[in-house]
Design a protein around this motif. Sequence first.
Motif, mmCIF file in Angstrom:
data_model
loop_
_atom_site.group_PDB
_atom_site.id
_atom_site.type_symbol
_atom_site.label_atom_id
_atom_site.label_comp_id
_atom_site.label_asym_id
_atom_site.label_seq_id
_atom_site.Cartn_x
_atom_site.Cartn_y
_atom_site.Cartn_z
ATOM 1 N N LYS A 1 0.841 -1.196 0.000
ATOM 2 C CA LYS A 1 0.000 0.000 0.000
ATOM 3 C C LYS A 1 0.878 1.249 0.000
ATOM 4 N N ASP A 2 0.427 2.282 -0.671
ATOM 5 C CA ASP A 2 1.172 3.538 -0.728
ATOM 6 C C ASP A 2 1.535 4.016 0.679
ATOM 7 N N PHE A 3 0.597 3.886 1.590
ATOM 8 C CA PHE A 3 0.779 4.342 2.973
ATOM 9 C C PHE A 3 1.976 3.666 3.639
ATOM 10 N N ASP A 4 2.258 2.412 3.227
ATOM 11 C CA ASP A 4 3.295 1.598 3.871
ATOM 12 C C ASP A 4 4.674 1.715 3.214
ATOM 13 N N ARG A 5 4.783 2.515 2.156
ATOM 14 C CA ARG A 5 6.080 2.642 1.483
ATOM 15 C C ARG A 5 7.128 3.220 2.432
ATOM 16 N N ASN A 6 8.337 2.644 2.365
ATOM 17 C CA ASN A 6 9.451 3.085 3.209
ATOM 18 C C ASN A 6 10.384 3.991 2.417
#
Length: 167
Positions: A22-27
Motif C-alpha cells: 500500500k502507498d501508505f506503507d512505502r518506506n
Amino acid sequence: MSNKKLYIIRHAKAEIPTWEKKDFDRNIMDKGAVRAQYIASKLKDILIVDDKTAVISSTANRAIQTAHIFCASLGFPVHNILQTKAVYEAYYQDILHIINQIPDHINTVLVFGHNPGLSDLTNYICNSYIDLKTSHVAVIDLEEGIDFASLSGGTGTLTQTITEHLS
C-alpha cells in the motif's frame, strides 16, 4: 516577541509504488535517508529546538521515518512527535487546519508530510510558487502578530528553502 516559524518538510525519497505494498506503507530508500540526514544537519544550523517546538507528522511510513531522522539530528524527542493520519494525502486547507490547533506558547512547528499538499500549503501561506522535492524544507516566518491559530493565506514569508544544493 519573536515571530513564529513554520518548517514544512516533504518526506524523503521513498520506494517505488508497487501493487504488493500500500502507498501508505512505502518506506524511504537508503539514498533518501542519506539526503534527509544531510538536509537535517543543514537545518540544525538555523533551528534551535526547545520546549516551544512542536513536530507534526503524517503517519505514513515514509513521513514518520523522515521525521525520525530530522528529530534525531535536531535533538527533538521522537516520542513527542504528534502523529496524525490527517496529513496523509491531505488537501492544503486540511493541513492548515491542523496547524491552526497549535497552542499559543509554541513558537516553532515542523510539519512532515506529502505533496501536493505541502507545496500547495507553502504557496498559499506565502504567495510563493515552489514545488518541494523530497526531504526539502520550506522555512516560513509568520508575519508580526500572527500566531499558528490565525495563520492563513498570505500571512507568512518564505525565507528560504533548504535543499541538498548550496543556496
